[in-house]
Design a protein around this motif. Structure first.
Motif, mmCIF file in Angstrom:
data_model
loop_
_atom_site.group_PDB
_atom_site.id
_atom_site.type_symbol
_atom_site.label_atom_id
_atom_site.label_comp_id
_atom_site.label_asym_id
_atom_site.label_seq_id
_atom_site.Cartn_x
_atom_site.Cartn_y
_atom_site.Cartn_z
ATOM 1 N N TYR A 198 34.106 45.647 14.365
ATOM 2 C CA TYR A 198 35.608 45.915 14.619
ATOM 3 C C TYR A 198 36.914 44.493 14.867
ATOM 4 O O TYR A 198 35.873 44.172 15.154
ATOM 5 C CB TYR A 198 36.090 47.307 16.530
ATOM 6 C CG TYR A 198 35.579 48.439 15.992
ATOM 7 C CD1 TYR A 198 33.861 48.923 15.778
ATOM 8 C CD2 TYR A 198 36.214 50.011 15.304
ATOM 9 C CE1 TYR A 198 33.571 49.817 16.150
ATOM 10 C CE2 TYR A 198 36.223 51.033 15.611
ATOM 11 C CZ TYR A 198 34.109 51.154 15.580
ATOM 12 O OH TYR A 198 34.376 52.217 15.399
ATOM 13 N N GLN A 239 40.043 43.046 17.995
ATOM 14 C CA GLN A 239 40.606 43.470 18.104
ATOM 15 C C GLN A 239 41.921 42.378 18.489
ATOM 16 O O GLN A 239 41.256 41.282 18.499
ATOM 17 C CB GLN A 239 40.120 43.418 19.715
ATOM 18 C CG GLN A 239 41.253 44.020 20.680
ATOM 19 C CD GLN A 239 40.026 43.836 21.620
ATOM 20 O OE1 GLN A 239 39.009 42.979 22.496
ATOM 21 N NE2 GLN A 239 40.530 44.657 23.083
ATOM 22 N N LYS A 284 45.390 43.772 22.083
ATOM 23 C CA LYS A 284 45.546 45.665 21.313
ATOM 24 C C LYS A 284 44.305 45.900 21.509
ATOM 25 O O LYS A 284 43.321 45.880 21.992
ATOM 26 C CB LYS A 284 46.129 44.749 20.545
ATOM 27 C CG LYS A 284 47.391 44.298 19.692
ATOM 28 C CD LYS A 284 48.642 45.345 20.063
ATOM 29 C CE LYS A 284 49.844 44.642 20.071
ATOM 30 N NZ LYS A 284 51.572 44.761 20.589
ATOM 31 N N SER A 285 44.386 47.484 21.023
ATOM 32 C CA SER A 285 43.645 47.887 20.784
ATOM 33 C C SER A 285 42.125 47.758 20.357
ATOM 34 O O SER A 285 42.553 46.699 19.321
ATOM 35 C CB SER A 285 43.688 49.254 20.649
ATOM 36 O OG SER A 285 42.903 50.335 20.770
ATOM 37 N N LEU A 286 41.427 48.375 19.504
ATOM 38 C CA LEU A 286 39.921 48.192 18.402
ATOM 39 C C LEU A 286 40.290 48.752 17.264
ATOM 40 O O LEU A 286 41.035 49.770 17.316
ATOM 41 C CB LEU A 286 38.716 48.421 18.621
ATOM 42 C CG LEU A 286 37.981 47.345 19.754
ATOM 43 C CD1 LEU A 286 38.688 46.942 21.479
ATOM 44 C CD2 LEU A 286 36.098 47.793 19.914
#
Lengths: 112, 114
Positions: A35, A37, A41-43
């Motif tokens: 992932y 990031q 922020k989100s993943l």
């Protein structure tokens, strides 16, 4: 104790250079996930590696999985500033549980 | 468009107060998860649910509670028993056979104790 270890934890590199991020894990999982990031922020999902020997490529990033060595690599080719982010790998605690353990992340900074 | 929505984006909690973080998904995913992220660290599993009306504790469940009354919704309550709740909270979902796709994450809720 189940562990997922990434190295390096921090990486500062020049644009145009190549580098590899390593992810070692102690579970028996045969699946691994990468992932990205961005700060605050989100993943965002990058790669899903589902079997030994799996290799996936997207742009300047290439991920591979060696389940025998319990090792995944994320290779960066000819880095550009837009790749600056934190990269996480994650694995299942055991096959089929779908409860991931995340690595501590590698914070990548690409210098122009 | 299908996705997973978390609200609010920012939340401030006073000492001794319970607060609830919302997580809704329209992906028809069976499983939902709550993770906590502290600055400069990875994600730690708080609770997860693989089916409606059932949920399990993760690694750091103390001071938190959840419910799963609908497939689409998995709210997280941070209770006053959680002594250090300031963190970034991420909700995720996956198919029951989630291996092929991994998790889809929401945009997160940043909780601060004031």
């Amino acid at each position: 104790e189940l562990k997922v270890e990434q190295n390096p934890l921090f990486l500062s590199m020049q644009e145009g250079k190549n580098y590899t991020i390593y992810c070692n894990y102690s579970t028996t999982s045969d699946r691994l996930y990468w992932y990205r990031q961005d700060p605050g922020k989100s993943l965002e999902s990058l790669f899903v590696l589902l079997s030994n020997g799996a290799v996936k490529q997207e742009g300047r990033l290439m991920a591979s999985l060696d389940t025998k060595a319990r090792l995944s690599t994320l290779h960066i080719t000819a880095a550009v500033h837009d790749l600056s982010a934190t990269y996480f790998c994650a694995v299942d605690r055991a096959s089929g549980t779908y409860k991931y353990i995340f690595g501590t992340g590698t914070r990548l900074k690409v210098l122009a | 468009d299908g996705g997973i929505t978390q609200s609010p984006k920012y939340l401030f909690r006073k000492e001794g107060q319970n607060v609830t973080l919302s997580c809704e998904q329209n992906l028809n995913h069976d499983a939902m998860y709550w993770y906590r992220q502290d600055p400069g660290q990875g994600l730690r599993l708080i609770y997860y649910s693989q089916i409606v009306n059932d949920f399990q504790k993760g690694d750091i469940a103390e001071g938190y509670s959840v419910s799963r009354e609908k497939k689409e919704s998995f709210p997280l309550t941070v209770t006053s028993a959680q002594k250090n709740p300031t963190a970034f909270y991420l909700c995720a979902s996956s198919q029951w056979t989630g291996a092929n796709y991994g998790y889809t994450f929401g945009s997160g809720t940043r909780l601060t104790v004031v």
